[in-house]
Design an enzyme around this catalytic site. Structure first.
Site, PDB file in Angstrom:
ATOM      1  CG  LEU A   1       1.023  -8.519  60.705  1.00 16.46           C
ATOM      2  CD1 LEU A   1       0.451  -9.209  59.475  1.00 16.46           C
ATOM      3  CD2 LEU A   1       2.547  -8.454  60.610  1.00 16.46           C
TER       4      LEU A   1
ATOM      5  N   GLY B   1      -0.595  -1.370  59.844  1.00 22.82           N
ATOM      6  CA  GLY B   1      -1.367  -1.078  58.625  1.00 22.82           C
ATOM      7  C   GLY B   1      -2.797  -0.648  58.889  1.00 22.82           C
ATOM      8  N   GLY B   2      -3.331  -0.993  60.063  1.00 22.22           N
ATOM      9  CA  GLY B   2      -4.659  -0.493  60.447  1.00 22.22           C
ATOM     10  C   GLY B   2      -5.813  -1.099  59.670  1.00 22.22           C
TER      11      GLY B   2
ATOM     12  CB  CYS C   1      -6.435   1.494  55.374  1.00 24.40           C
ATOM     13  SG  CYS C   1      -6.010   1.665  53.656  1.00 24.40           S
TER      14      CYS C   1
ATOM     15  N   GLY D   1     -27.225  -0.244  54.254  1.00 24.36           N
ATOM     16  CA  GLY D   1     -26.332   0.912  54.199  1.00 24.36           C
ATOM     17  C   GLY D   1     -25.697   0.987  52.828  1.00 24.36           C
TER      18      GLY D   1
ATOM     19  N   GLY E   1     -21.700   2.255  58.960  1.00 25.70           N
ATOM     20  CA  GLY E   1     -20.705   3.235  59.388  1.00 25.70           C
ATOM     21  C   GLY E   1     -19.796   2.741  60.490  1.00 25.70           C
TER      22      GLY E   1
ATOM     23  CG  ASP F   1     -11.235   6.473  60.034  1.00 20.79           C
ATOM     24  OD1 ASP F   1     -10.973   7.282  59.120  1.00 20.79           O
ATOM     25  OD2 ASP F   1     -11.625   5.310  59.821  1.00 20.79           O
TER      26      ASP F   1
ATOM     27  CG  HIS G   1      -8.047   9.022  19.904  1.00 18.59           C
ATOM     28  ND1 HIS G   1      -9.342   8.965  20.356  1.00 18.59           N
ATOM     29  CD2 HIS G   1      -7.974   8.274  18.777  1.00 18.59           C
ATOM     30  CE1 HIS G   1     -10.056   8.217  19.525  1.00 18.59           C
ATOM     31  NE2 HIS G   1      -9.251   7.785  18.551  1.00 18.59           N
TER      32      HIS G   1
HETATM   33  C1  FAD Z   1     -14.584  -2.091  54.380  1.00 20.27           C
HETATM   34  C2  FAD Z   1     -13.846  -0.775  54.314  1.00 20.27           C
HETATM   35  C3  FAD Z   1     -13.363  -0.315  53.102  1.00 20.27           C
HETATM   36  C4  FAD Z   1     -12.682   0.898  53.029  1.00 20.27           C
HETATM   37  N1  FAD Z   1     -12.221   1.308  51.814  1.00 20.27           N
HETATM   38  C5  FAD Z   1     -11.559   2.488  51.735  1.00 20.27           C
HETATM   39  C6  FAD Z   1     -11.026   2.922  50.497  1.00 20.27           C
HETATM   40  O1  FAD Z   1     -11.152   2.252  49.474  1.00 20.27           O
HETATM   41  N2  FAD Z   1     -10.371   4.092  50.458  1.00 20.27           N
HETATM   42  C7  FAD Z   1     -10.213   4.871  51.579  1.00 20.27           C
HETATM   43  O2  FAD Z   1      -9.609   5.939  51.484  1.00 20.27           O
HETATM   44  N3  FAD Z   1     -10.701   4.480  52.768  1.00 20.27           N
HETATM   45  C8  FAD Z   1     -11.362   3.308  52.874  1.00 20.27           C
HETATM   46  N4  FAD Z   1     -11.829   2.901  54.085  1.00 20.27           N
HETATM   47  C9  FAD Z   1     -11.623   3.777  55.256  1.00 20.27           C
HETATM   48  C10 FAD Z   1     -10.182   3.646  55.777  1.00 20.27           C
HETATM   49  O3  FAD Z   1      -9.916   2.292  56.063  1.00 20.27           O
HETATM   50  C11 FAD Z   1      -9.997   4.496  57.025  1.00 20.27           C
HETATM   51  O4  FAD Z   1     -10.403   5.823  56.749  1.00 20.27           O
HETATM   52  C12 FAD Z   1      -8.540   4.506  57.450  1.00 20.27           C
HETATM   53  O5  FAD Z   1      -8.089   3.200  57.732  1.00 20.27           O
HETATM   54  C13 FAD Z   1      -8.347   5.389  58.680  1.00 20.27           C
HETATM   55  O6  FAD Z   1      -7.002   5.377  59.014  1.00 20.27           O
HETATM   56  P1  FAD Z   1      -6.503   5.653  60.498  1.00 20.27           P
HETATM   57  O7  FAD Z   1      -5.008   5.646  60.423  1.00 20.27           O
HETATM   58  O8  FAD Z   1      -7.171   6.840  61.058  1.00 20.27           O
HETATM   59  O9  FAD Z   1      -7.016   4.426  61.380  1.00 20.27           O
HETATM   60  P2  FAD Z   1      -6.984   2.852  61.196  1.00 20.27           P
HETATM   61  O10 FAD Z   1      -6.651   2.445  59.830  1.00 20.27           O
HETATM   62  O11 FAD Z   1      -8.249   2.364  61.788  1.00 20.27           O
HETATM   63  O12 FAD Z   1      -5.761   2.416  62.109  1.00 20.27           O
HETATM   64  C14 FAD Z   1      -5.768   2.591  63.493  1.00 20.27           C
HETATM   65  C15 FAD Z   1      -4.760   1.640  64.110  1.00 20.27           C
HETATM   66  O13 FAD Z   1      -4.608   1.981  65.476  1.00 20.27           O
HETATM   67  C16 FAD Z   1      -4.523   0.793  66.248  1.00 20.27           C
HETATM   68  N5  FAD Z   1      -4.945   1.141  67.603  1.00 20.27           N
HETATM   69  C17 FAD Z   1      -6.165   1.567  68.022  1.00 20.27           C
HETATM   70  N6  FAD Z   1      -6.122   1.870  69.334  1.00 20.27           N
HETATM   71  C18 FAD Z   1      -4.850   1.623  69.748  1.00 20.27           C
HETATM   72  C19 FAD Z   1      -4.188   1.754  70.986  1.00 20.27           C
HETATM   73  N7  FAD Z   1      -4.792   2.233  72.065  1.00 20.27           N
HETATM   74  N8  FAD Z   1      -2.889   1.389  71.058  1.00 20.27           N
HETATM   75  C20 FAD Z   1      -2.239   0.909  69.956  1.00 20.27           C
HETATM   76  N9  FAD Z   1      -2.826   0.782  68.752  1.00 20.27           N
HETATM   77  C21 FAD Z   1      -4.099   1.147  68.657  1.00 20.27           C
HETATM   78  C22 FAD Z   1      -5.471  -0.165  65.537  1.00 20.27           C
HETATM   79  O14 FAD Z   1      -5.133  -1.503  65.858  1.00 20.27           O
HETATM   80  C23 FAD Z   1      -5.184   0.179  64.078  1.00 20.27           C
HETATM   81  O15 FAD Z   1      -4.121  -0.596  63.579  1.00 20.27           O
HETATM   82  C24 FAD Z   1     -12.491   1.678  54.195  1.00 20.27           C
HETATM   83  C25 FAD Z   1     -12.965   1.211  55.432  1.00 20.27           C
HETATM   84  C26 FAD Z   1     -13.630  -0.002  55.493  1.00 20.27           C
HETATM   85  C27 FAD Z   1     -14.122  -0.490  56.829  1.00 20.27           C
END
Ligand code: FAD
Length: 468
Positions: A41, A43-44, A46, A184, A274, A314, A447
């Site tokens: 699905l 959404g990653g 997050c 951590g 991390g 990230d 207030h």
């Molecule tokens: C427990 C936890 C709590 C968090 N809470 C918060 C919060 O409250 N607020 C906040 O701002 N941030 C929070 N974060 C951090 C946040 O989740 C990340 O900063 C954010 O998801 C990064 O977004 P992104 O789009 O870079 O990558 P991601 O969300 O990691 O998405 C990357 C996507 O790329 C896909 N992918 C990877 N490689 C490939 C490939 N080769 N081909 C196809 N698809 C691929 C993966 O399957 C994934 O769906 C939290 C993180 C964790 C672990």
């Protein structure tokens, strides 16, 4: 065009908050857009294992605490107990409904979701390999890398999902551990410590650095440590873990703290030290994309060293936060579309920890403001003097404004206390508008609200808080 070849103006690899927002914006700008996602699905991290599920658990924890405390507001609630299965179902429902929301946005904006693993396959080409299927070649003059990050462990310590947990495992727990060590004390570690303490586990939080939330202003970490200790969470800062052993009953850690040995035991260990950028197997070899300690090097428009290849979220060495990833996605595709977007000001990114109590900040810490040579004035106002906080009986914490003396400019805002993560938005607006404390004072706060603490903190910078 061959059967396994297709064309898009822009292809985004990864559908996290970086990738999906980039794709929607690209489509809004009239580009034919594809998103490649290897997970079932969109959404990653997050949406599936990060921001959303943790906040769902934190909300459940809050409801539990509120129910336990109901009596003090004259409400009798009987038989309050945690139903971990039901909590998990509520969390999963929330995640699924958000994932459907992303799919809806793709449909509405005409974004094509390509299921599979994506990699660069030469200039203007992306190869997509579906699970068990034949690779598809996507011809795409612009590419955005948004592959996010993965969990980082401790060397020599294997996650087993039972005794030694990652944050992903801690979201899936089927039984409540009697005790948990959280290793951590960044935002993720503190949030899980808060969740499990509310649920009823005996929690010990261990941090290598001298204070918890080490990336935040010292005032926040110190005060939060006090608040967590009041909740019964044992905090060990300045503590280096030297060995981890597991057996059938639990985990045993040997550590060093202030020159003395420390032995810690619990039923489970959560390692929250991390994440690492996911930049392997992306076809970057032989391209101009440059890596620095695994992160993709980009300029202010999110361009990599390879023409027309952008990187966001990230995998770039900026704050690893969802809202940062999303904004980077917008900058990247607006630039790809020939617009001239504003570069992101990384000094003005809100940072939130959704524990109980909450912590939020934006802008410069006191230490950083002084390091940059600002003549700093600080105004602090405690929630204990705010009417609404007394109504909620949540009196711990404060709003703290770091201001510049000569021009009265707001350089930073720090909040610890009830709804800090919502209240910080006023600080975000203030920094974005380069507000002065005088302008925050002129802004009338309703207030009784918690936001009154913001106006009072601005008054405190001028030495004239009313309620203190
Ligand atoms: C427990 C936890 C709590 C968090 N809470 C918060 C919060 O409250 N607020 C906040 O701002 N941030 C929070 N974060 C951090 C946040 O989740 C990340 O900063 C954010 O998801 C990064 O977004 P992104 O789009 O870079 O990558 P991601 O969300 O990691 O998405 C990357 C996507 O790329 C896909 N992918 C990877 N490689 C490939 C490939 N080769 N081909 C196809 N698809 C691929 C993966 O399957 C994934 O769906 C939290 C993180 C964790 C672990």
């Amino acid at each position: 065009m061959g059967a396994s070849e297709t064309r898009f103006d822009v292809t985004v690899i990864g559908s996290g908050p970086g990738g999906y927002v980039a794709a929607v914006r690209a489509a809004q700008l009239g580009m034919k857009t594809a998103v490649v996602e290897m997970a079932p699905l969109p959404g990653g991290t997050c949406l599936h294992t990060g921001c959303i599920p943790t906040k769902a658990l934190l909300h459940a924890a809050d409801v539990l605490e509120t129910a336990r405390d109901a009596q003090k507001f004259g409400v009798r609630v009987q038989g309050v107990e945690l139903d971990l299965d039901a909590v998990r179902k509520y969390k999963e429902k929330t995640v699924t409904s958000n994932a459907k929301g992303v799919e809806y946005l793709f449909k509405k904006n005409g974004v094509t979701l390509l299921a599979g693993r994506g990699r660069l396959a030469g200039r203007g080409r992306v190869e997509v390999t579906p699970p068990g299927g034949k690779p598809l070649l996507v011809l795409s003059p612009k590419v955005v890398l948004a592959t996010g990050s993965a969990i980082r462990g401790l060397s020599g310590v294997l996650f087993d999902g039972e005794r030694i947990l990652s944050s992903d495992d801690a979201l899936r727990m089927k039984a409540l551990p009697a005790s948990m060590i959280v290793l951590g004390a960044g935002a993720v570690g503190v949030e899980f410590a808060s969740i499990y303490a509310s649920f009823g586990s005996k929690v010990t939080l261990v941090e290598l650095l001298p204070r918890i939330l080490p990336l935040e202003d010292a005032a926040l970490g110190t005060e939060l440590e006090r608040a967590l200790a009041k909740r019964g969470i044992v905090v060990h800062t300045g503590t280096r873990v030297e060995s981890v052993r597991r057996d059938d009953r639990g985990v045993r850690l040997e550590a060093q703290k202030a020159g003395a040995s420390l032995r810690l035991e619990a039923e489970t260990l959560l390692v929250a030290v991390g994440r690492r950028p996911l930049t392997e197997n992306l076809g970057l070899e032989g391209t101009g994309v440059r890596l620095d300690r695994g992160f993709v090097v980009v300029d202010t428009m999110m361009r990599t060293g390879e023409p027309d290849v952008y990187a966001i979220g990230d995998i770039v060495p900026t704050q690893a936060l969802a809202h940062v990833a999303s904004h980077e996605g917008i900058v990247a595709v607006e630039h790809a579309a020939g617009l001239l977007p504003h570069a992101i000001d990384y000094d003005r990114i809100p940072s939130c920890t959704y524990s109980r109590p909450e912590v939020a900040s934006i802008g410069l810490s006191e230490e950083e403001a002084r390091r940059r040579g600002h003549d700093v004035v600080i105004g602090t106002f405690p929630f204990s003097a705010v009417g609404k906080a007394k109504i909620l009986d949540e009196r711990a914490g404060f709003v703290r404004i770091i201001a510049e003396k000569k021009y009265d400019e707001v350089l930073g805002v720090q909040i610890l206390g009830p709804h800090a993560t919502e209240l910080i938005s006023e600080g975000t607006a203030a920094l974005s508008l380069e507000a002065t404390c005088a302008s925050l004072i002129e802004a009338i706060h309703a207030h009784p609200t918690l936001a009154e603490a913001m106006g009072e903190a601005a008054l405190a910078v001028h030495g004239r808080a009313i309620h203190m």
